[in-house]
Design a protein around this motif. Structure first.
Motif, PDB file in Angstrom:
ATOM      1  N   UNK A  49       0.824  -1.238  -0.043  1.00 25.38           N
ATOM      2  CA  UNK A  49       0.170  -0.092   0.025  1.00 25.38           C
ATOM      3  C   UNK A  49       0.966   1.304  -0.010  1.00 25.38           C
ATOM      4  N   UNK A  50       1.930   1.398   0.658  1.00 21.75           N
ATOM      5  CA  UNK A  50       2.842   2.541   0.562  1.00 21.75           C
ATOM      6  C   UNK A  50       3.462   2.634  -0.602  1.00 21.75           C
ATOM      7  N   UNK A  51       3.956   1.796  -1.154  1.00 20.42           N
ATOM      8  CA  UNK A  51       4.616   1.785  -2.551  1.00 20.42           C
ATOM      9  C   UNK A  51       3.451   2.332  -3.814  1.00 20.42           C
ATOM     10  N   UNK A  52       2.341   1.819  -3.500  1.00 22.58           N
ATOM     11  CA  UNK A  52       1.145   2.291  -4.388  1.00 22.58           C
ATOM     12  C   UNK A  52       0.942   3.811  -4.095  1.00 22.58           C
ATOM     13  N   UNK A  53       0.826   4.142  -2.774  1.00 22.80           N
ATOM     14  CA  UNK A  53       0.663   5.695  -2.401  1.00 22.80           C
ATOM     15  C   UNK A  53       1.718   6.374  -3.041  1.00 22.80           C
ATOM     16  N   UNK A  54       3.132   5.938  -2.720  1.00 18.54           N
ATOM     17  CA  UNK A  54       4.314   6.812  -3.158  1.00 18.54           C
ATOM     18  C   UNK A  54       4.136   6.900  -4.980  1.00 18.54           C
ATOM     19  N   UNK A  55       3.879   5.647  -5.497  1.00 18.21           N
ATOM     20  CA  UNK A  55       3.838   5.597  -6.899  1.00 18.21           C
ATOM     21  C   UNK A  55       2.737   6.710  -7.300  1.00 18.21           C
ATOM     22  N   UNK A  56       1.563   6.651  -6.960  1.00 16.36           N
ATOM     23  CA  UNK A  56       0.432   7.434  -7.354  1.00 16.36           C
ATOM     24  C   UNK A  56       0.979   8.958  -7.099  1.00 16.36           C
TER      25      UNK A  56
END
Length: 102
Positions: A49-56
């Motif tokens: 979830x953290x990677x998705x948030x940062x990527x977004x």
């Protein structure tokens, strides 16, 4: 990520929910999907979830420019956090521009 966004647009074309990850229960509201619903499919994957948030957030900054005010509005960030998040894409854009000049 792009596949999910395409699916989301097809599945819930008129949702007002601004959250990236929504489900049948949250598509007609503005609340987020449950932690269990989000975490279960990601278990054992490289994505978190953290990677998705940062990527977004990085994608938004690269697409619309590293504008802290825009990032603050889109993601509901306070101004200091938005300024910090804008620094990374700004550095990437500057680095890419320098490489293009060579």
């Amino acid at each position: 990520m792009v596949e999910w966004l395409d699916y989301r647009r097809r599945r819930w074309p008129s949702t007002a929910n601004l959250h990236l990850l929504i489900d049948n229960q949250t598509a007609n509201t503005t609340s987020r999907a449950s932690n269990h619903w989000i975490s279960a499919p990601l278990r054992g994957q490289d994505a978190t979830l953290e990677r998705l948030r940062v990527d977004r957030q990085l994608e938004e900054a690269l697409t619309h420019g590293p504008d802290p005010l825009h990032l603050a509005e889109v993601f509901g960030l306070d101004e200091k956090t938005a300024m910090r998040y804008a620094d990374s894409p700004r550095a990437r854009l500057e680095q890419a521009a320098e490489q293009d000049l060579r």
